[in-house]
Write a protein that holds these residues in place. Structure first.
Motif, PDB file in Angstrom:
ATOM      1  N   ASP A 124       0.832  -1.206   0.000  1.00 15.05           N
ATOM      2  CA  ASP A 124       0.000   0.000   0.000  1.00 15.05           C
ATOM      3  C   ASP A 124       0.867   1.258   0.000  1.00 15.05           C
ATOM      4  OD1 ASP A 124      -2.262  -1.576   0.068  1.00 15.05           O
ATOM      5  OD2 ASP A 124      -2.445  -1.491   2.264  1.00 15.05           O
ATOM      6  N   ALA A 125       1.959   1.214   0.774  1.00 13.45           N
ATOM      7  CA  ALA A 125       2.869   2.355   0.804  1.00 13.45           C
ATOM      8  C   ALA A 125       3.514   2.567  -0.557  1.00 13.45           C
ATOM      9  CB  ALA A 125       3.943   2.140   1.869  1.00 13.45           C
ATOM     10  N   GLY A 126       3.863   1.482  -1.237  1.00 14.15           N
ATOM     11  CA  GLY A 126       4.468   1.593  -2.556  1.00 14.15           C
ATOM     12  C   GLY A 126       3.546   2.262  -3.558  1.00 14.15           C
ATOM     13  N   ARG A 127       2.268   1.898  -3.515  1.00 18.41           N
ATOM     14  CA  ARG A 127       1.299   2.521  -4.434  1.00 18.41           C
ATOM     15  C   ARG A 127       1.123   4.006  -4.116  1.00 18.41           C
ATOM     16  NH1 ARG A 127      -0.987  -2.760  -4.003  1.00 18.41           N
ATOM     17  NH2 ARG A 127      -2.118  -2.214  -2.097  1.00 18.41           N
ATOM     18  N   ALA A 128       1.128   4.348  -2.821  1.00 20.31           N
ATOM     19  CA  ALA A 128       0.993   5.758  -2.432  1.00 20.31           C
ATOM     20  C   ALA A 128       2.216   6.564  -2.870  1.00 20.31           C
ATOM     21  CB  ALA A 128       0.798   5.864  -0.924  1.00 20.31           C
ATOM     22  N   VAL A 129       3.397   5.974  -2.730  1.00 15.28           N
ATOM     23  CA  VAL A 129       4.626   6.649  -3.150  1.00 15.28           C
ATOM     24  C   VAL A 129       4.612   6.888  -4.658  1.00 15.28           C
ATOM     25  CG1 VAL A 129       7.109   6.293  -3.478  1.00 15.28           C
ATOM     26  CG2 VAL A 129       6.070   5.886  -1.235  1.00 15.28           C
ATOM     27  N   GLU A 136       1.863  16.118 -10.339  1.00 14.14           N
ATOM     28  CA  GLU A 136       2.527  17.374 -10.675  1.00 14.14           C
ATOM     29  C   GLU A 136       2.530  18.330  -9.485  1.00 14.14           C
ATOM     30  OE1 GLU A 136       0.923  19.151 -14.146  1.00 14.14           O
ATOM     31  OE2 GLU A 136       1.408  17.468 -15.465  1.00 14.14           O
ATOM     32  N   THR A 137       1.451  18.320  -8.724  1.00 12.65           N
ATOM     33  CA  THR A 137       1.361  19.137  -7.514  1.00 12.65           C
ATOM     34  C   THR A 137       0.760  18.295  -6.394  1.00 12.65           C
ATOM     35  OG1 THR A 137      -0.846  19.999  -8.060  1.00 12.65           O
ATOM     36  CG2 THR A 137       1.068  21.279  -8.812  1.00 12.65           C
ATOM     37  N   VAL A 138       1.202  18.574  -5.182  1.00 12.64           N
ATOM     38  CA  VAL A 138       0.645  17.906  -4.002  1.00 12.64           C
ATOM     39  C   VAL A 138       0.400  18.990  -2.962  1.00 12.64           C
ATOM     40  CG1 VAL A 138       0.967  16.177  -2.209  1.00 12.64           C
ATOM     41  CG2 VAL A 138       1.908  15.775  -4.496  1.00 12.64           C
ATOM     42  N   GLU A 139      -0.805  19.485  -2.905  1.00 13.09           N
ATOM     43  CA  GLU A 139      -1.125  20.563  -1.978  1.00 13.09           C
ATOM     44  C   GLU A 139      -1.407  19.999  -0.587  1.00 13.09           C
ATOM     45  OE1 GLU A 139      -4.184  23.137  -3.341  1.00 13.09           O
ATOM     46  OE2 GLU A 139      -2.852  24.189  -4.730  1.00 13.09           O
ATOM     47  N   VAL A 140      -0.766  20.610   0.403  1.00 12.09           N
ATOM     48  CA  VAL A 140      -0.971  20.214   1.794  1.00 12.09           C
ATOM     49  C   VAL A 140      -1.269  21.468   2.607  1.00 12.09           C
ATOM     50  CG1 VAL A 140       0.541  18.206   1.599  1.00 12.09           C
ATOM     51  CG2 VAL A 140       1.484  20.384   2.351  1.00 12.09           C
ATOM     52  N   GLN A 141      -1.816  21.253   3.785  1.00 10.39           N
ATOM     53  CA  GLN A 141      -2.133  22.361   4.670  1.00 10.39           C
ATOM     54  C   GLN A 141      -1.364  22.231   5.975  1.00 10.39           C
ATOM     55  OE1 GLN A 141      -6.442  22.272   5.045  1.00 10.39           O
ATOM     56  NE2 GLN A 141      -6.662  23.730   3.363  1.00 10.39           N
ATOM     57  N   ARG A 142      -0.996  23.391   6.524  1.00 16.44           N
ATOM     58  CA  ARG A 142      -0.289  23.411   7.799  1.00 16.44           C
ATOM     59  C   ARG A 142      -0.847  24.537   8.642  1.00 16.44           C
ATOM     60  NH1 ARG A 142       5.790  24.742   7.331  1.00 16.44           N
ATOM     61  NH2 ARG A 142       5.870  22.700   6.300  1.00 16.44           N
ATOM     62  N   ARG A 154       5.236  19.149  -3.436  1.00 14.77           N
ATOM     63  CA  ARG A 154       5.898  18.264  -4.407  1.00 14.77           C
ATOM     64  C   ARG A 154       7.258  18.767  -4.886  1.00 14.77           C
ATOM     65  NH1 ARG A 154       8.453  15.341  -6.231  1.00 14.77           N
ATOM     66  NH2 ARG A 154       8.229  13.753  -7.841  1.00 14.77           N
ATOM     67  N   PRO A 155       7.453  20.054  -5.225  1.00 14.91           N
ATOM     68  CA  PRO A 155       8.745  20.469  -5.791  1.00 14.91           C
ATOM     69  C   PRO A 155       9.938  20.244  -4.869  1.00 14.91           C
ATOM     70  CG  PRO A 155       7.067  22.135  -6.194  1.00 14.91           C
ATOM     71  CD  PRO A 155       6.477  21.162  -5.232  1.00 14.91           C
ATOM     72  N   ALA A 156       9.730  20.281  -3.570  1.00 17.22           N
ATOM     73  CA  ALA A 156      10.854  20.132  -2.637  1.00 17.22           C
ATOM     74  C   ALA A 156      11.326  18.688  -2.508  1.00 17.22           C
ATOM     75  CB  ALA A 156      10.458  20.664  -1.262  1.00 17.22           C
ATOM     76  N   VAL A 157      10.488  17.736  -2.903  1.00 19.51           N
ATOM     77  CA  VAL A 157      10.830  16.321  -2.726  1.00 19.51           C
ATOM     78  C   VAL A 157      11.688  15.854  -3.896  1.00 19.51           C
ATOM     79  CG1 VAL A 157       9.932  13.980  -2.488  1.00 19.51           C
ATOM     80  CG2 VAL A 157       8.757  15.899  -1.375  1.00 19.51           C
ATOM     81  N   VAL A 158      12.953  15.572  -3.596  1.00 18.02           N
ATOM     82  CA  VAL A 158      13.888  15.099  -4.614  1.00 18.02           C
ATOM     83  C   VAL A 158      13.697  13.613  -4.857  1.00 18.02           C
ATOM     84  CG1 VAL A 158      16.341  14.844  -5.195  1.00 18.02           C
ATOM     85  CG2 VAL A 158      15.556  16.841  -3.912  1.00 18.02           C
ATOM     86  N   ALA A 200      -3.310  12.796   0.896  1.00 18.92           N
ATOM     87  CA  ALA A 200      -4.112  13.534  -0.079  1.00 18.92           C
ATOM     88  C   ALA A 200      -4.185  12.829  -1.429  1.00 18.92           C
ATOM     89  CB  ALA A 200      -3.528  14.943  -0.258  1.00 18.92           C
ATOM     90  N   VAL A 201      -3.059  12.243  -1.877  1.00 21.54           N
ATOM     91  CA  VAL A 201      -3.031  11.661  -3.223  1.00 21.54           C
ATOM     92  C   VAL A 201      -3.429  10.191  -3.246  1.00 21.54           C
ATOM     93  CG1 VAL A 201      -1.277  13.291  -3.999  1.00 21.54           C
ATOM     94  CG2 VAL A 201      -0.569  11.052  -3.114  1.00 21.54           C
ATOM     95  N   ALA A 202      -3.299   9.497  -2.086  1.00 23.11           N
ATOM     96  CA  ALA A 202      -3.547   8.058  -2.100  1.00 23.11           C
ATOM     97  C   ALA A 202      -4.302   7.557  -0.878  1.00 23.11           C
ATOM     98  CB  ALA A 202      -2.222   7.300  -2.220  1.00 23.11           C
ATOM     99  N   ASP A 203      -4.785   8.469  -0.055  1.00 17.16           N
ATOM    100  CA  ASP A 203      -5.556   8.100   1.136  1.00 17.16           C
ATOM    101  C   ASP A 203      -4.764   7.165   2.053  1.00 17.16           C
ATOM    102  OD1 ASP A 203      -7.817   8.378   2.719  1.00 17.16           O
ATOM    103  OD2 ASP A 203      -8.757   6.563   1.943  1.00 17.16           O
TER     104      ASP A 203
END
Length: 254
Positions: A124-129, A136-142, A154-158, A200-203
């Motif tokens: 499940d983790a592999g599919r989420a990764v 292209e974008t992964v919006e999160v809230q803080r 997303r852009p910060a994750v190498v 957000a992208v894979a629950d």
């Protein structure tokens, strides 16, 4: 004035130590070890200690950095041992070099993190990764003191990938391990932001909080995606100086 750069760890239960708690413990260690610290000027002098990019409270780390200024020269390794003996187990001084090249903070451009997700099936983790990496974008809230902030993580994750630990043994509960390389940007993208992105992208929602450890931080090699040792330039400069002047090592007192 001599400047020494140190790498220290936060392990075990002491990963819950706040940065302010560590500052107090480290200043006590400086006094116990009788380190000849340089102090700031003014009405309330304080020891000259510069901290760089401390890990959040609750996360472990193998790669925290600081710099101290001394009024008398000391051998970095002997100083490391004295300070390590004066700190509690878990807050360990594991490396020390004399500062030879300016700009330690400028060398801390990325971090490598390990995220252990207890109760999460690795498949499940592999599919989420995969979903995160292809987005292209992964919006999160803080939550901030000024309210809720939304940003693209997303852009910060190498690099984000699943990882297997050969030391692990089969248990009744599944455990997924993720390895994350993230750039130090503004706003900072932290491991918990990436976990929010996976939700957000894979629950993907771990049933218990993730165990997060910073494995390294340093200069990001954009070609390979690896993070290099930020103390290496100082170590190389010291070696070059000792080669050019064989008596240099003798000039540093014990």
């Amino acid at each position: 004035m001599q400047r020494i750069r140190l790498r220290y760890t936060k392990r075990g239960r002491l990963r819950f130590t706040s940065h302010r708690d560590f500052q107090r413990a480290f200043e006590r260690a400086l006094r116990r070890a009788e380190v000849p610290m340089a102090y700031s000027a003014g009405f309330t002098p304080h020891p000259k200690v510069s901290y760089a990019n401390a890990a959040p409270t609750g996360t472990g780390s193998e790669a925290e950095y600081l710099e101290i200024a001394l009024t008398d020269a000391r051998d970095p390794e002997k100083l490391r041992l004295l300070l390590d003996e004066s700190l509690p187990t878990g807050l360990d001084i594991v490396d020390a070099v004399e500062a030879r090249i300016s700009g330690l903070a400028d060398r801390l451009t990325a971090s490598v993190w390990e995220l252990r997700l207890e109760g999460v099936d690795p498949a499940d983790a592999g599919r989420a990764v995969e979903a995160f990496n292809t987005a292209e974008t992964v919006e999160v809230q803080r939550k901030t003191k000024n309210g809720v902030r939304t940003f693209d993580a997303r852009p910060a994750v190498v690099q984000l990938e699943t990882h297997s630990d050969p030391a692990d043994r089969p248990t009744d509960q599944p455990c997924a391990i993720l390895r994350l390389v993230v750039r130090h940007v503004t706003p900072a993208v932290r491991p918990d932001d990436v976990l929010s992105g996976l939700r957000a992208v894979a629950d993907l929602a771990p049933p218990v909080p993730a165990a997060v450890t910073r494995l390294a931080q340093g200069l990001l090699d954009e070609e390979t995606g690896t993070v290099t040792d930020p103390l290496a330039p100082d170590r190389e400069a010291a070696e070059a100086n000792s080669t050019a002047d064989p008596t240099a090592a003798a000039k540093v007192s014990a």
